[in-house]
Enzyme design. Structure first.
Site, short mmCIF file in Angstrom:
data_model
loop_
_atom_site.label_atom_id
_atom_site.label_comp_id
_atom_site.label_asym_id
_atom_site.label_seq_id
_atom_site.Cartn_x
_atom_site.Cartn_y
_atom_site.Cartn_z
N GLY A 103 2.28 15.82 19.17
CA GLY A 103 1.50 14.59 19.30
C GLY A 103 2.17 13.37 18.71
O GLY A 103 1.55 12.31 18.61
N GLY B 46 7.88 14.39 3.00
CA GLY B 46 6.92 15.27 3.66
C GLY B 46 5.55 14.63 3.60
O GLY B 46 5.42 13.41 3.46
N GLN C 135 6.96 16.85 15.54
CA GLN C 135 5.54 17.11 15.29
C GLN C 135 4.77 16.94 16.58
O GLN C 135 4.96 15.98 17.32
CB GLN C 135 5.00 16.15 14.23
CG GLN C 135 3.52 16.32 13.91
CD GLN C 135 3.19 17.70 13.40
OE1 GLN C 135 2.92 18.61 14.18
NE2 GLN C 135 3.22 17.87 12.08
N TYR D 167 6.61 8.62 17.11
CA TYR D 167 6.89 8.55 15.68
C TYR D 167 8.13 9.36 15.32
O TYR D 167 9.00 8.91 14.57
CB TYR D 167 5.67 9.06 14.91
CG TYR D 167 5.75 8.93 13.41
CD1 TYR D 167 5.57 7.70 12.78
CD2 TYR D 167 5.98 10.05 12.61
CE1 TYR D 167 5.60 7.59 11.40
CE2 TYR D 167 6.02 9.95 11.23
CZ TYR D 167 5.83 8.72 10.63
OH TYR D 167 5.88 8.62 9.26
N ARG E 170 0.85 -1.20 0.00
CA ARG E 170 0.00 0.00 0.00
C ARG E 170 0.88 1.24 0.00
O ARG E 170 2.05 1.20 0.39
CB ARG E 170 -0.90 0.02 1.23
CG ARG E 170 -1.86 -1.15 1.33
CD ARG E 170 -2.55 -1.22 2.68
NE ARG E 170 -3.37 -0.06 2.95
CZ ARG E 170 -3.89 0.23 4.14
NH1 ARG E 170 -3.62 -0.55 5.19
NH2 ARG E 170 -4.64 1.30 4.31
N ASN F 27 10.30 0.32 4.63
CA ASN F 27 9.20 1.26 4.48
C ASN F 27 8.10 1.06 5.52
O ASN F 27 7.33 1.97 5.78
CB ASN F 27 8.60 1.11 3.08
CG ASN F 27 7.31 1.87 2.91
OD1 ASN F 27 7.30 3.10 2.86
ND2 ASN F 27 6.20 1.16 2.85
#
Length: 240
Positions: free
Chosen positions: A143, A178, A141, A147, A12, A82
């Site tokens: 929150g 991005g 980032q 990650y 995906r 990935n």
């Protein structure tokens, strides 16, 4: 004989686009996936690319999965790390499980896959390892402490691995996309998505095919002198 490429999270989004681009460039491709069997079956039927199921967070499963791919297709020359997940929450509300899940898949999964392949690459004196980080691993980032930590870790991991592999013609590079037009971004509310697009100087989301073409280049012989690099593909949103 065609080189063998293995793409984790390959059925995906960016992974699927990468598999298709590598196949188009003449590679024999294997696509790993974790849980979405229906998506994997559709992908296999549409592309003819072999799919293999295992959890990249599981060290032993990675060893078995790589052994199966090698048995079916041959030794893996190109690894694209990935596979990734998000479990967003501000740190003061983040659970141990949310932290651990993202670190285990996004960062430890990168280690697990590289560990399963690095010895063979060194012995054959050829390897291309391309790991997908994120703009949020570079800029942070709100929150996403889990990650951002995992994606930043991929960059440091790849720099060290690049030094270790250089003398054996094994390169390790990173692509930091991005905001990209994938299911993950599509799940964002329309109002937030509009704000995201407005914040990108190019004025749009990245397309998975744009990431995939860069993977194909970094996997090629033409990129043999590039290692330890991070290629930012973010439309000018974050520059270093």
């Amino acid at each position: 004989m065609a080189r063998i490429a293995l793409v984790t999270g390959g059925v995906r989004g960016i992974g699927a686009a990468t598999c298709k681009a590598l196949k188009g460039a003449g590679y024999t491709v294997a696509a790993n996936y974790s849980a979405n069997a229906a998506a994997a079956e559709r992908f296999r039927s549409e592309t003819g690319i072999a799919t293999y199921q295992w959890d990249v967070a599981d060290f032993d499963a990675c060893q078995r999965g790589v052994a199966k791919v090698t048995s079916d297709l041959g030794p893996v020359d190109v690894l694209v790390n990935n596979a990734g997940i998000t479990r967003d929450a501000t740190l003061h509300k983040m659970t141990k499980e949310q932290w651990r899940a993202v670190i285990d898949v996004d960062l430890t999964g990168c280690f697990n896959m590289c560990r399963a392949l690095i010895e063979g690459m060194r012995e054959r004196r050829f390897g291309r390892i391309i790991s997908i980080s994120s703009i949020n691993g570079m800029a942070g980032q709100f929150g996403q402490t889990n990650y951002a930590a995992a994606k930043a870790g991929i960059i440091g991991f790849s720099k060290a691995l690049a030094l270790e592999g250089a003398a054996r013609n094994v390169t390790a590079n990173v692509i930091a996309p991005g905001y990209t037009d994938t299911d993950m971004v599509a799940a964002v509310s329309p109002d937030v998505l509009k704000q995201i697009v407005a914040s990108v100087p190019v004025g749009r989301l990245c397309k998975p095919d744009e990431i995939a073409r860069c993977v194909v280049f970094l996997a090629s012989d033409d990129a043999g002198f590039i290692t330890g690099a991070t290629l930012s593909i973010n439309g000018g949103k974050y520059m270093t």
